[in-house]
Write an enzyme that holds these catalytic residues in place. Structure first.
Site, PDB file in Angstrom:
ATOM      1  N   ASP A 205     -25.742   7.754  55.126  1.00  0.00           N
ATOM      2  CA  ASP A 205     -26.763   6.991  54.391  1.00  0.00           C
ATOM      3  C   ASP A 205     -26.884   5.570  54.969  1.00  0.00           C
ATOM      4  O   ASP A 205     -27.993   5.071  55.204  1.00  0.00           O
ATOM      5  CB  ASP A 205     -26.377   6.939  52.905  1.00  0.00           C
ATOM      6  CG  ASP A 205     -27.345   6.117  52.092  1.00  0.00           C
ATOM      7  OD1 ASP A 205     -28.451   6.587  51.812  1.00  0.00           O
ATOM      8  OD2 ASP A 205     -26.993   4.965  51.746  1.00  0.00           O
ATOM      9  N   LYS A 209     -30.112   3.661  56.970  1.00  0.00           N
ATOM     10  CA  LYS A 209     -30.650   2.337  56.618  1.00  0.00           C
ATOM     11  C   LYS A 209     -30.545   1.370  57.800  1.00  0.00           C
ATOM     12  O   LYS A 209     -31.468   0.589  58.050  1.00  0.00           O
ATOM     13  CB  LYS A 209     -29.899   1.789  55.398  1.00  0.00           C
ATOM     14  CG  LYS A 209     -30.177   2.607  54.132  1.00  0.00           C
ATOM     15  CD  LYS A 209     -29.190   2.246  53.040  1.00  0.00           C
ATOM     16  CE  LYS A 209     -29.421   3.045  51.768  1.00  0.00           C
ATOM     17  NZ  LYS A 209     -28.302   2.937  50.831  1.00  0.00           N
TER      18      LYS A 209
HETATM   19  N1  HSE Z   1     -26.497   6.430  47.726  1.00  0.00           N
HETATM   20  C1  HSE Z   1     -27.134   5.196  48.040  1.00  0.00           C
HETATM   21  C2  HSE Z   1     -26.090   4.078  47.914  1.00  0.00           C
HETATM   22  C3  HSE Z   1     -28.276   4.968  47.114  1.00  0.00           C
HETATM   23  O1  HSE Z   1     -25.021   4.320  47.346  1.00  0.00           O
HETATM   24  O2  HSE Z   1     -26.326   2.985  48.405  1.00  0.00           O
HETATM   25  C4  HSE Z   1     -29.174   3.856  47.499  1.00  0.00           C
HETATM   26  O3  HSE Z   1     -29.770   4.076  48.738  1.00  0.00           O
END
Ligand code: HSE
Length: 447
Positions: A205, A209
């Protein structure tokens, strides 16, 4: 905006009513009059696609579908808000909405990081906008800061805590010595974690980003396949305690930097000095430091996950599109990746080609001369030792005659460090794998 739309209202089709979708509906409904006052027109949800509809919606005149593609095909929808997440069917859905002349607002970082280049080109051809502020760092308007607020700067580097779940877990481990699975369960219950929590704890994740941030910082295409990714699953409370003794905290960072050799693009646990502001960003909070040549270092801090914070960015994107449409301005005036012309003359570096300082934890046999042997290996590879911790043996390892030896090194090429670690691991005096964590000193002690 479609012909049928008037200048008094903008019609929204919402796909997905989970944590962020629910927060978005709530925000649009509860702030209706203030949003109308800001925009000069009403923003109206006219169509919702979800498997769990609320019976009250039909009474409010909202069309409800089980199939998200019905929203992309609906001629009464001006903006499709994609909050279903994941790669598929989100990609197909967004492409259909674009083909049908709809603007798109999405919180889907996986979608943008992996398919963004294709999506933005399709949107350019159709003259529509694909907005994605909520995809990175929840409620922090970091995309707006990079694309607009810092547009006079050449960005040198940026670094951020951009996964709230990992930061929450690391904070709980460091401050309350809680165990990893228990804290992860809590983050899931609070709605912070991804549907597949390995995306959070293995760094995927954050890699999505950082891919998006790097593209906006340097004006390069999205290159998720080139990013180096390590998660937090191997971090132990022992490493956290050693780091603290040395004056550091362990944070999961995304780092991108432009150098003469190429662009660094990497996500991994990192030791940062406890004196840095970003070392004190705890819980689910996110923070991004951006180093520009004119503004210097700027720091953006806020909630990186959760319904209300993420909905704040979703609704802000909708408002931007509504304002531009109301004034007949070209809605795509700000390029999706900050630059009208992306550069393709600079490579993403392999992780072996970056330079860093390192934290090493070496399971050493409790024998005379072990420290001398290890330091000789480091010396042979031109690696200086900046600090050492060697404790009296205790615990189960002590019974086996093993003591942890912790070393902070000087700056060295990763390729050289890999060879030195392999040699150290091959010593008779070393009982297992060396734990290696990169150390980031930044070039600005204030942030
Ligand atoms: N799973 C992601 C986090 C959610 O914990 O940052 C927000 O993008």
């Amino acid at each position: 905006m479609s012909q049928e739309s008037d200048k008094q209202r903008l019609r929204i089709g919402l796909c997905g009513v989970g944590t962020v979708g629910g927060g978005t509906m709530h925000l649009l409904n509860s702030k209706k009059s203030e949003i109308t006052r800001r925009v000069g027109m009403t923003l109206e949800i006219v169509h919702v696609a979800t498997r769990r509809p609320d019976p009250a919606w039909q009474d409010q005149g909202i069309r409800v579908s089980q199939d998200v593609f019905d929203v992309a095909r609906d001629p009464e929808v001006d903006i499709l808000v994609e909050l279903i997440g994941g790669y598929e069917p989100a990609f197909e859905l967004v492409m259909l909405a674009i083909q049908n002349g709809k603007h798109v607002v999405t919180a889907n970082k996986a979608l943008i990081a992996v398919h963004g280049n294709v999506i933005f080109e399709a949107a350019r051809q159709k003259g529509v906008v694909v907005a994605y502020e909520s995809a990175v760092a929840g409620g922090i308007p970091i995309i707006k800061a990079l694309r607009e607020g810092l547009s006079a700067n050449s960005i040198h580097w940026l670094a951020g805590i951009i996964n709230g779940t990992s930061n929450y877990i690391l904070t709980e481990m460091a401050e309350r010595k809680r165990n990893f699975p228990e804290v992860l369960k809590e983050a899931q219950a609070l709605g912070y974690a991804e549907a597949d929590p390995t995306f959070d704890v293995e760094g995927i994740d954050a890699a999505h980003k950082l891919t998006i941030l790097a593209a906006n910082a340097f004006g390069i295409a999205l290159q998720f396949d080139r990013i180096y990714t390590e998660g937090i699953s191997k971090i132990t409370t022992a490493d956290m305690a050693f780091a603290a003794e040395l004056g550091y905290r362990i944070k999961h960072l995304g780092i991108t930097r432009i150098t003469a050799k190429g662009i660094e693009l990497r996500v991994h646990p990192t030791l940062i000095s406890e004196r840095q502001l970003i070392a004190n960003v705890n819980g689910v909070m996110n923070a991004v430091v951006v180093k520009g040549d004119s503004a210097g270092s700027t720091l953006y801090y806020g909630a990186g996950a959760g319904a209300a914070a993420t909905a704040s960015s979703v609704v802000a994107d909708i408002i931007d599109i509504a304002r531009a449409g109301r004034d007949d301005r070209n809605v795509s005036v700000v390029p999706p990746l900050a630059f009208s012309n992306l550069r393709n003359d600079i490579e993403i570096l392999n992780i072996e080609d970056i330079e860093s300082e390192y934290y090493l934890r070496i399971p050493a046999r409790d024998r005379v001369g072990v420290m001398a042997k290890i330091s000789q290996v480091l010396t042979n590879y031109g690696i200086n030792i900046e600090a050492v911790i060697q404790k009296e043996p205790h615990g189960p390892d002590a019974e086996k005659g093993i003591v942890p030896m912790v070393i902070l090194t000087s700056r060295i090429l990763e390729k050289t460090m890999n060879v030195a670690i392999a040699v150290i691991e091959s010593l008779d005096e070393v009982a297992g794998d060396v734990t290696r964590i990169r150390v980031e000193l930044f070039d600005d002690e204030r942030v």
